[in-house]
Motif scaffolding. Structure first.
Motif, short mmCIF file in Angstrom:
data_model
loop_
_atom_site.label_atom_id
_atom_site.label_comp_id
_atom_site.label_asym_id
_atom_site.label_seq_id
_atom_site.Cartn_x
_atom_site.Cartn_y
_atom_site.Cartn_z
N VAL A 92 34.61 55.07 35.63
CA VAL A 92 35.64 54.79 36.55
C VAL A 92 36.23 53.24 36.36
O VAL A 92 35.22 52.32 36.20
N THR A 93 37.62 53.00 36.31
CA THR A 93 38.09 51.74 36.22
C THR A 93 39.06 51.39 37.39
O THR A 93 39.89 52.29 37.34
N ALA A 94 38.82 50.14 38.05
CA ALA A 94 39.60 49.68 39.00
C ALA A 94 40.25 48.36 38.61
O ALA A 94 39.25 47.74 38.48
N VAL A 95 41.47 48.19 38.88
CA VAL A 95 41.75 46.68 38.34
C VAL A 95 42.48 46.09 39.72
O VAL A 95 42.77 46.47 40.81
N THR A 96 42.33 44.64 39.86
CA THR A 96 42.69 44.00 40.86
C THR A 96 44.33 44.02 40.95
O THR A 96 45.07 44.22 40.08
N HIS A 97 44.70 43.67 42.09
CA HIS A 97 46.29 43.67 42.49
C HIS A 97 46.91 42.69 41.52
O HIS A 97 46.52 41.71 41.49
N HIS A 98 47.92 43.29 40.69
CA HIS A 98 48.66 42.60 39.87
C HIS A 98 47.82 42.02 38.55
O HIS A 98 47.90 40.83 37.87
N ARG A 99 46.76 42.27 38.48
CA ARG A 99 45.51 42.23 37.44
C ARG A 99 45.29 40.59 37.51
O ARG A 99 45.02 39.96 36.54
N GLN A 100 45.27 40.25 38.85
CA GLN A 100 44.88 38.84 38.91
C GLN A 100 43.39 38.69 38.96
O GLN A 100 42.48 39.58 39.23
N SER A 101 42.87 37.27 38.35
CA SER A 101 41.57 37.12 38.24
C SER A 101 40.73 36.65 39.63
O SER A 101 40.59 35.36 39.75
N LEU A 102 40.88 37.70 40.58
CA LEU A 102 40.34 37.40 41.96
C LEU A 102 38.66 37.04 41.83
O LEU A 102 38.22 36.04 42.64
N PHE A 103 37.95 37.79 41.01
CA PHE A 103 36.45 37.53 41.08
C PHE A 103 35.97 36.42 40.24
O PHE A 103 35.03 36.67 39.51
N THR A 104 36.44 35.16 40.41
CA THR A 104 35.93 33.99 39.96
C THR A 104 35.33 33.01 40.79
O THR A 104 34.39 32.28 40.45
N GLN A 105 35.37 33.26 42.08
CA GLN A 105 34.95 32.23 43.18
C GLN A 105 33.28 32.99 43.58
O GLN A 105 33.37 34.20 44.05
N TRP A 106 32.35 31.97 43.22
CA TRP A 106 31.10 32.50 43.51
C TRP A 106 30.54 33.47 44.67
O TRP A 106 30.39 34.48 44.84
N ASN A 107 31.25 32.58 45.91
CA ASN A 107 30.61 33.15 47.17
C ASN A 107 31.35 34.69 47.45
O ASN A 107 30.96 35.56 48.16
N ALA A 108 32.87 34.67 47.08
CA ALA A 108 33.80 35.77 47.31
C ALA A 108 33.04 37.07 46.27
O ALA A 108 33.08 38.23 46.67
N THR A 109 32.77 36.70 45.19
CA THR A 109 32.29 37.60 44.17
C THR A 109 30.84 38.35 44.64
O THR A 109 30.66 39.34 44.43
#
Length: 147
Positions: free
Chosen positions: A22-39
């Motif tokens: 399965v593949t899920a993409v972020t909203h508008h394919r934004q690079s959201l998972f780049t900030q350490w704590n949030a990721t």
């Protein structure tokens, strides 16, 4: 909802015991998972939410790949729960609101003759192919049950 939403599921059925890539993409394919704590929060949510179902996963800056074996859920219910829990964790960590995931997802049911471990290796090697790291040891946002 458009082509990438509910219509993708029309005429398709989830099968208990079936393994899906399965593949899920972020909203508008934004690079959201780049900030350490949030990721890290998203990775924890993946582990806490569904460890019995997930065989392998990798979280990329703008998408998630996973190998999941269905037990009692439909694939849609599983993905809705996974995306909801990870979005809540992500938004809470950053003190933000808003969409994290694009609606819908892409899935491929693995056939019996397909090599499950080869599919998992391909999945977790995404950071290498994307040039994010030179060694998978250097990328923390993946896991597989075969470790």
């Amino acid at each position: 909802m458009g082509f990438h939403g509910k219509n993708l599921r029309n005429g398709r059925h989830s099968i208990t015991g079936q393994i899906y890539l399965v593949t899920a993409v972020t909203h508008h394919r934004q690079s959201l998972f780049t900030q350490w704590n949030a990721t890290c929060a998203v990775a924890r949510a993946i582990h806490q939410a569904v460890p019995a179902h997930l065989l392998a996963w990798v979280l990329m800056p703008d998408h998630l790949h996973c190998l999941v074996q269905l037990e009692n859920d439909s694939l849609s219910a599983f993905m809705q729960r996974l995306k909801s829990l990870t979005a809540i964790s992500f938004n809470k960590t950053l003190g933000r609101t808003g969409k994290v995931w694009q609606s819908g997802f892409h899935d491929h049911a693995l056939r019996h003759e397909e090599d499950l471990k080869a599919a998992a290796r391909y999945l977790v090697a995404n950071p290498l192919r994307a040039g994010l790291v030179k060694s998978l040891r250097d990328y923390p946002f993946w896991n597989a049950v075969w470790l």
